[in-house]
Design a protein around this motif. Sequence first.
Motif, PDB file in Angstrom:
ATOM      1  N   ASN A 121       4.366   6.824   3.631  1.00  9.69           N
ATOM      2  CA  ASN A 121       4.675   5.559   4.291  1.00  9.69           C
ATOM      3  C   ASN A 121       4.143   4.429   3.421  1.00  9.69           C
ATOM      4  OD1 ASN A 121       5.858   6.676   6.625  1.00  9.69           O
ATOM      5  ND2 ASN A 121       3.837   7.083   7.474  1.00  9.69           N
ATOM      6  N   VAL A 122       5.039   3.553   2.995  1.00  9.11           N
ATOM      7  CA  VAL A 122       4.670   2.397   2.184  1.00  9.11           C
ATOM      8  C   VAL A 122       4.675   1.182   3.106  1.00  9.11           C
ATOM      9  CG1 VAL A 122       5.282   0.966   0.188  1.00  9.11           C
ATOM     10  CG2 VAL A 122       5.699   3.444   0.139  1.00  9.11           C
ATOM     11  N   GLY A 169      12.461  -8.139   1.798  1.00  5.12           N
ATOM     12  CA  GLY A 169      13.086  -6.818   1.726  1.00  5.12           C
ATOM     13  C   GLY A 169      12.508  -5.948   0.632  1.00  5.12           C
ATOM     14  N   TRP A 170      12.887  -4.665   0.706  1.00  7.33           N
ATOM     15  CA  TRP A 170      12.438  -3.652  -0.247  1.00  7.33           C
ATOM     16  C   TRP A 170      13.461  -3.486  -1.355  1.00  7.33           C
ATOM     17  CZ3 TRP A 170       7.640  -2.118   0.615  1.00  7.33           C
ATOM     18  CH2 TRP A 170       7.146  -2.038   1.922  1.00  7.33           C
ATOM     19  N   SER A 171      12.998  -3.031  -2.515  1.00 12.05           N
ATOM     20  CA  SER A 171      13.899  -2.565  -3.561  1.00 12.05           C
ATOM     21  C   SER A 171      13.271  -1.340  -4.214  1.00 12.05           C
ATOM     22  CB  SER A 171      14.188  -3.671  -4.590  1.00 12.05           C
ATOM     23  OG  SER A 171      13.007  -4.155  -5.169  1.00 12.05           O
ATOM     24  N   GLY A 172      14.084  -0.602  -4.941  1.00  7.11           N
ATOM     25  CA  GLY A 172      13.623   0.654  -5.533  1.00  7.11           C
ATOM     26  C   GLY A 172      13.964   1.807  -4.612  1.00  7.11           C
ATOM     27  N   ALA A 173      12.970   2.648  -4.293  1.00  6.56           N
ATOM     28  CA  ALA A 173      13.201   3.837  -3.468  1.00  6.56           C
ATOM     29  C   ALA A 173      13.438   3.498  -2.000  1.00  6.56           C
ATOM     30  CB  ALA A 173      12.028   4.804  -3.607  1.00  6.56           C
ATOM     31  N   CYS A 174      13.199   2.243  -1.592  1.00  3.68           N
ATOM     32  CA  CYS A 174      13.484   1.801  -0.219  1.00  3.68           C
ATOM     33  C   CYS A 174      14.381   0.587  -0.275  1.00  3.68           C
ATOM     34  CB  CYS A 174      12.187   1.435   0.520  1.00  3.68           C
ATOM     35  SG  CYS A 174      11.159   2.857   0.911  1.00  3.68           S
ATOM     36  N   SER A 175      15.073   0.312   0.834  1.00  2.47           N
ATOM     37  CA  SER A 175      15.921  -0.877   0.907  1.00  2.47           C
ATOM     38  C   SER A 175      15.846  -1.432   2.324  1.00  2.47           C
ATOM     39  CB  SER A 175      17.366  -0.538   0.530  1.00  2.47           C
ATOM     40  OG  SER A 175      17.895   0.426   1.434  1.00  2.47           O
ATOM     41  N   CYS A 189       9.403   1.700   5.423  1.00  6.91           N
ATOM     42  CA  CYS A 189       9.693   2.340   4.133  1.00  6.91           C
ATOM     43  C   CYS A 189       8.953   3.672   4.072  1.00  6.91           C
ATOM     44  CB  CYS A 189       9.256   1.424   2.990  1.00  6.91           C
ATOM     45  SG  CYS A 189       9.336   2.179   1.348  1.00  6.91           S
ATOM     46  N   THR A 190       9.716   4.777   4.082  1.00  8.04           N
ATOM     47  CA  THR A 190       9.147   6.116   3.925  1.00  8.04           C
ATOM     48  C   THR A 190       9.833   6.773   2.737  1.00  8.04           C
ATOM     49  OG1 THR A 190       8.747   6.283   6.299  1.00  8.04           O
ATOM     50  CG2 THR A 190       8.726   8.336   5.050  1.00  8.04           C
ATOM     51  N   THR A 234       0.841  -1.191   0.000  1.00  7.09           N
ATOM     52  CA  THR A 234       0.000   0.000   0.000  1.00  7.09           C
ATOM     53  C   THR A 234       0.879   1.245   0.000  1.00  7.09           C
ATOM     54  OG1 THR A 234      -0.133   0.106   2.402  1.00  7.09           O
ATOM     55  CG2 THR A 234      -1.840  -1.170   1.272  1.00  7.09           C
ATOM     56  N   GLY A 235       0.323   2.343  -0.493  1.00  6.31           N
ATOM     57  CA  GLY A 235       1.032   3.625  -0.475  1.00  6.31           C
ATOM     58  C   GLY A 235       1.231   4.211  -1.855  1.00  6.31           C
TER      59      GLY A 235
END
Length: 180
Positions: free
Chosen positions: A53-54, A66-72, A77-78, A41-42
Amino acid sequence: GCSALPCTFTLTGNTTINIVYTRDSYALTTSANPAAGGTVTGGGSYLSGFSVNVTQTPNPGYTFTGWSGACSGTGACTVTMDAPKSVQANYSQINYSVTVNVTGDGWANGDGTNYHYGDSVTINGGPFPGSSFGSINGGGCSALPCTFTLTGNTTINIVYTRDSYALTTSANPAAGGTVT
């Protein structure tokens, strides 16, 4: 009249100049990898400078990796919107095990460690000669074969019992003696 800045004009009297500034809007694209792994979501369109906030939620049978792209990383993830951005939540499918325990003289199959949430699992088995099926529990099973839908690690217990037979003895003629 002016339509853009800078604006050059000849002043011929009292003049009011209204300048309207607008904030840029940027798209935040969110996705799950694989798509069946969970929900993110986000995503949406946000004004420049806005903090988003994602969040992610794994589907049953998946774990967040884990995150990828604009977050890691694996934490919160904000994303601060100052350009178009994308965020991907990555998931891994969980391997579940089916353990089959056999007590007594018989066999069973269907156990293993490479099952996934929602898999259809079939347990087969049977007694060896001189034994009978006694009982089964686990996985919602009540008889063999048993098929169930896997929702997590599962243990199946199967009991085979030895057959027993009555032995009747008699002496013939009865007056001839006793048999023990």
